[in-house]
Design a protein around this motif. Structure first.
Motif, PDB file in Angstrom:
ATOM      1  N   ILE A  82       0.859  -1.191   0.000  1.00 38.00           N
ATOM      2  CA  ILE A  82       0.000   0.000   0.000  1.00 38.00           C
ATOM      3  C   ILE A  82       0.893   1.238   0.000  1.00 38.00           C
ATOM      4  CG2 ILE A  82      -1.859   1.261   1.184  1.00 38.00           C
ATOM      5  CD1 ILE A  82      -2.353  -1.343   2.800  1.00 38.00           C
ATOM      6  N   ILE A  83       0.599   2.164  -0.880  1.00 34.77           N
ATOM      7  CA  ILE A  83       1.263   3.475  -0.840  1.00 34.77           C
ATOM      8  C   ILE A  83       0.176   4.544  -0.844  1.00 34.77           C
ATOM      9  CG2 ILE A  83       2.825   5.087  -1.993  1.00 34.77           C
ATOM     10  CD1 ILE A  83       4.266   2.750  -3.257  1.00 34.77           C
ATOM     11  N   HIS A  84       0.136   5.308   0.247  1.00 32.90           N
ATOM     12  CA  HIS A  84      -0.803   6.431   0.298  1.00 32.90           C
ATOM     13  C   HIS A  84      -0.051   7.691  -0.122  1.00 32.90           C
ATOM     14  CE1 HIS A  84      -3.751   4.126   2.567  1.00 32.90           C
ATOM     15  NE2 HIS A  84      -2.824   3.787   3.447  1.00 32.90           N
TER      16      HIS A  84
ATOM     17  N   HIS B  41      -0.543  11.834  -0.093  1.00 33.04           N
ATOM     18  CA  HIS B  41      -1.399  12.950   0.342  1.00 33.04           C
ATOM     19  C   HIS B  41      -1.118  14.163  -0.542  1.00 33.04           C
ATOM     20  CE1 HIS B  41      -2.529  11.065   4.229  1.00 33.04           C
ATOM     21  NE2 HIS B  41      -1.372  10.449   4.060  1.00 33.04           N
TER      22      HIS B  41
ATOM     23  N   VAL C 106       3.497  16.590  -2.414  1.00 36.95           N
ATOM     24  CA  VAL C 106       3.027  15.219  -2.166  1.00 36.95           C
ATOM     25  C   VAL C 106       3.765  14.647  -0.955  1.00 36.95           C
ATOM     26  CG1 VAL C 106       2.816  12.894  -3.131  1.00 36.95           C
ATOM     27  CG2 VAL C 106       2.659  14.871  -4.647  1.00 36.95           C
ATOM     28  N   ALA C 107       2.999  14.003  -0.059  1.00 39.66           N
ATOM     29  CA  ALA C 107       3.619  13.275   1.064  1.00 39.66           C
ATOM     30  C   ALA C 107       3.168  11.828   0.964  1.00 39.66           C
ATOM     31  CB  ALA C 107       3.179  13.871   2.394  1.00 39.66           C
ATOM     32  N   VAL C 108       4.109  10.885   1.023  1.00 36.00           N
ATOM     33  CA  VAL C 108       3.714   9.473   0.877  1.00 36.00           C
ATOM     34  C   VAL C 108       3.990   8.691   2.163  1.00 36.00           C
ATOM     35  CG1 VAL C 108       4.109   9.416  -1.618  1.00 36.00           C
ATOM     36  CG2 VAL C 108       5.920   8.707  -0.086  1.00 36.00           C
ATOM     37  N   GLU C 109       3.210   7.662   2.336  1.00 34.30           N
ATOM     38  CA  GLU C 109       3.474   6.695   3.407  1.00 34.30           C
ATOM     39  C   GLU C 109       3.051   5.327   2.903  1.00 34.30           C
ATOM     40  OE1 GLU C 109       0.883   6.996   6.898  1.00 34.30           O
ATOM     41  OE2 GLU C 109      -0.111   8.652   5.887  1.00 34.30           O
ATOM     42  N   THR C 110       3.654   4.286   3.461  1.00 25.76           N
ATOM     43  CA  THR C 110       3.394   2.926   2.964  1.00 25.76           C
ATOM     44  C   THR C 110       3.073   2.005   4.131  1.00 25.76           C
ATOM     45  OG1 THR C 110       5.606   2.016   3.220  1.00 25.76           O
ATOM     46  CG2 THR C 110       5.228   3.355   1.265  1.00 25.76           C
TER      47      THR C 110
ATOM     48  N   VAL D  92       9.133  14.193  -3.058  1.00 27.03           N
ATOM     49  CA  VAL D  92       7.982  13.912  -2.194  1.00 27.03           C
ATOM     50  C   VAL D  92       8.470  13.765  -0.753  1.00 27.03           C
ATOM     51  CG1 VAL D  92       6.650  12.736  -3.997  1.00 27.03           C
ATOM     52  CG2 VAL D  92       8.095  11.389  -2.472  1.00 27.03           C
ATOM     53  N   LYS D  93       7.576  14.104   0.173  1.00 24.98           N
ATOM     54  CA  LYS D  93       7.867  13.873   1.587  1.00 24.98           C
ATOM     55  C   LYS D  93       7.552  12.418   1.891  1.00 24.98           C
ATOM     56  CE  LYS D  93       7.307  18.117   4.095  1.00 24.98           C
ATOM     57  NZ  LYS D  93       6.444  18.986   4.839  1.00 24.98           N
TER      58      LYS D  93
ATOM     59  N   LEU E 202       6.620   9.906   4.950  1.00 28.99           N
ATOM     60  CA  LEU E 202       6.207   9.928   6.354  1.00 28.99           C
ATOM     61  C   LEU E 202       6.605   8.665   7.106  1.00 28.99           C
ATOM     62  CD1 LEU E 202       2.609  11.391   5.820  1.00 28.99           C
ATOM     63  CD2 LEU E 202       4.676  12.643   6.375  1.00 28.99           C
ATOM     64  N   ASP E 203       7.029   7.615   6.384  1.00 21.67           N
ATOM     65  CA  ASP E 203       7.409   6.349   7.051  1.00 21.67           C
ATOM     66  C   ASP E 203       8.689   6.532   7.860  1.00 21.67           C
ATOM     67  OD1 ASP E 203       5.337   5.181   5.722  1.00 21.67           O
ATOM     68  OD2 ASP E 203       6.561   4.265   4.164  1.00 21.67           O
TER      69      ASP E 203
ATOM     70  N   ARG F 253       1.682  16.312  10.063  1.00 23.02           N
ATOM     71  CA  ARG F 253       1.047  15.057   9.684  1.00 23.02           C
ATOM     72  C   ARG F 253       1.761  13.871  10.326  1.00 23.02           C
ATOM     73  NH1 ARG F 253      -0.555  15.989   3.886  1.00 23.02           N
ATOM     74  NH2 ARG F 253       1.560  16.718   3.842  1.00 23.02           N
TER      75      ARG F 253
END
Lengths: 424, 234
Positions: A197-199, A201, A414-418, B20-21, B23-24, B45
């Motif tokens: 999963i990659i979100h 924002h 863009v900010a991503v989290e996985t 890109v930022k 957050l992980d 965030r």
């Protein structure tokens, strides 16, 4: 007094397919999630579910198989147990587990997850339930809120369970679905049946400003960004014969004045079949806009679902025993599934009642990958935060990278989290 | 721990290639694999977080794989011993027993299998095991003359027991009883083709299946009829 007869309902036209094709490898279970500004307490969430479920008959159902069709039957068992998330999302919901309910509620940190087997409801129906569950949770968590707003369901929630496909269909003869094979994204799969999963924002206002400038909708922009990114990543493999085709579910409720909580959507496809050597993003954006605008009209949408419903109405087809229907539906589905490169579903802007707004940080949604479509995307926005959630079975993240880089180039931060599987 | 970590202000990182930022809690970009640069500003965030499923998945099903290895090795040793000693193929019988044991164990070991699936498959597998044993020992037809009708009788009894135990939803087992009638045609067919040589038991069980179903339908009244209406809606 206990009721003697159990309520039951037929499956809607789209739902007929899901029990046939669903399994461990293709669950057809989508996830809607809300992120609160406070950590979730399991006991309160369970109490909230116990309170809300009896009030929502559309979710108090179980799936049964008849001799000719599957059907939904009232489920009077206690609400399913709320668990802390401890597995990959969107796992198949076995009809003999989870107290036979067709949805699952879990939590993790600040997030409440609702996973719904598509046979029960589409995203709109699922979102209404998640909203009510969140409201009930917040009322239990904040007693002042309960004193202010009371304990009932909110007036924006519908409990309507009409089959809007049947109500609105007109006799049709021609299939509107694409069945020619599209370009399929393939590659090394994540180990141990991994679910990536990659979100991402993105600011809604920044995206809206760009879209306004170019005369396109947010949905068209996202589809175009995906198409362009796929085109760049696999340029040599995309041709007239193997075009990029993005399936886009369209909510039919606004077109047909429906408030049903059952499935009521159809798929349209944005197709990109290159006819020249090189394309810019702006060209693909314009092609995507034309392609989707042409299809998303009431007449065309009606024609799409009317064909399916008409087929279901033939007595000869209805009287075929379920196991034979299953074989036929599986064959047709397998052929059509390969006609799309991916599916991008956009829940749009999620709103909540004013009283609950200060407690909620955001929403996101996604649906699992399926046969032939190893990468899919779900989109939802709340206030100024638009979340693109890519789910994939593939190790390669070139397409996601291209989408986010394109957005960044177009002036959006863009900010991503996985979910961490890409770091293993 | 996770919650405490989430409560803290989060120091995000940026990928200078993707812009890109991230957050992980990671050192490199999940999109391009490049090393991340720490941001100087604190980000409001917070990452949503997901459980570490990857690690858990690797450990799952190990017991089943070990059992499978033991079964395969045991079967191979039996067949090899039989081959070296020579004579009749006696080793086939324990091999079938091992296979039967493994399949039944897997059926019950898998938590996603419901009780109905377990009951039905236990009957089917046991019957198949009996027929295989009968064939291996000279096919004296005890499996189809006696085991098949007795299994059907037990199946009917199981249906009645399930109705009593789960009396709030007793009508949902009507289909269970109905399948006993359909399966009951198999021994009748075998009688017709003279495969079954002792027909009395098979015929009695078929008659009892029909009687049990009709009795349930008549005594069950409206609920039974509604259930059949639901199951057979066209």
């Amino acid at each position: 007094m206990r009721k003697r007869y159990k309520r039951w309902e037929r499956l809607d036209n789209t739902a007929n397919l899901f029990p046939v094709i669903a399994g461990e490898n293709m669950s057809n279970t989508y996830r809607l999630a809300v992120v609160l500004k406070e950590p979730i307490k399991k006991e309160l969430l369970q109490r909230a579910l116990d309170e809300v479920l009896p009030k929502v008959p559309g979710f108090r159902l179980r799936l049964r198989s008849g001799f000719f069709w599957y059907y939904l039957e009232e489920n009077d068992k206690p609400a399913p147990r709320v668990e802390e998330e401890n597995a990959y999302p969107c796992r198949f919901i076995h009809t003999n587990q989870n107290n036979s309910f067709l949805f699952r509620v879990s939590y993790y940190g600040f997030r409440i997850n609702l996973e719904v087997f598509h046979v029960l409801a589409d995203g709109t129906g699922g979102l209404a339930f998640l909203r009510e569950l969140t409201y009930a949770y917040l009322r239990l968590s904040h007693s002042d809120l309960r004193d202010r707003v009371g304990d009932g369901l909110s007036d924006e929630t519908s409990l309507n369970r009409e089959d809007s496909f049947r109500r609105n269909y007109k006799k049709a003869s021609k299939s509107m679905y694409q069945s020619k094979r599209a370009f399929l994204i393939k590659g090394e799969k994540l180990a141990y049946h991994g679910f990536g999963i990659i979100h991402g924002h993105v600011s809604v206002s920044a995206m809206r400003a760009y879209c306004k400038e170019h005369g396109v909708s947010i949905n068209e922009y996202i589809v175009a960004a995906f198409t362009y990114s796929t085109y760049r990543a696999y340029q040599g493999k995309i041709s007239q014969k193997r075009p990029i085709r993005v399936a886009v579910p369209v909510n039919l409720r606004p077109f047909f004045n429906s408030i049903t909580t059952k499935n009521f959507f159809v798929m349209v496809s944005s197709e990109f079949a290159p006819t020249k050597e090189d394309y810019t993003f702006e060209e693909i954006l314009s092609l995507t806009h034309d392609c989707l605008t042409r299809q998303i009209t009431k007449e065309n949408l009606e024609a799409i679902f009317s064909y399916n419903v008409s087929n279901e109405q033939y007595l000869f087809a209805r009287a075929v025993p379920l196991p034979l229907k299953n074989i036929a539906m599986k064959l047709i589905y397998t052929r059509n599934a390969l006609a799309n490169t991916t599916t991008i579903t956009n829940m749009g802007r999620v709103t909540v009642a004013e009283e609950y707004d200060p407690y909620i940080e955001g929403f996101h949604c996604f649906l699992p990958f399926s046969n032939g479509q190893g990468l899919k995307c779900g989109v939802a926005s709340f206030h100024d935060d638009l979340v693109l959630s890519f789910v994939t079975e593939l190790e390669d993240t070139a397409v996601q990278m291209g989408v986010f880089r394109q957005m960044q180039q177009d002036g959006m931060d863009v900010a991503v989290e996985t979910n961490g599987v890409f770091y293993e | 721990m996770l919650l405490l970590r989430r409560m803290e202000f989060f120091m995000s990182k940026t990928c200078s290639r993707c812009k890109v930022k991230v957050l992980d809690h990671t050192e490199y970009c999940p999109l391009c694999g490049g090393v991340l640069k720490k941001d100087t500003k604190v980000d409001k965030r917070r990452p949503m977080g997901y459980p570490d499923v990857y690690g858990l998945t690797r450990k799952r099903n190990l017991a089943l794989r070990i059992l499978l290895a033991i079964c395969v090795v045991a079967g191979f040793l039996l067949l090899a011993t039989n081959y070296m000693i020579g004579g009749r193929w006696w080793s086939v019988i324990p091999c079938i027993a091992i296979l039967y044991g493994y399949v039944v164990f897997s059926l019950y070991f898998n938590p996603t299998n419901g009780y109905m699936k377990r009951i039905i498959w236990t009957f089917v597998l046991t019957l198949a095991f009996m027929i295989a044993l009968d064939i291996c020992t000279g096919f004296y037809r005890w499996s189809i003359n006696y085991c098949l009708p007795l299994a059907l009788l037990l199946y009917n009894i199981a249906g009645i027991v399930l109705m009593i135990v789960n009396h709030r939803r007793w009508e949902s087992y009507m289909i269970f009883l109905m399948t006993a009638i359909f399966v009951g045609f198999v021994p009748l067919g075998l009688i017709h083709f003279k495969v079954v040589t002792e027909p009395i038991l098979s015929q009695s069980v078929f008659i009892s299946s029909v009687c049990i179903f009709l009795g349930t339908l008549i005594i069950g009244g409206g609920r039974a009829r509604t259930e059949l209406g639901r199951r057979f809606h066209v």
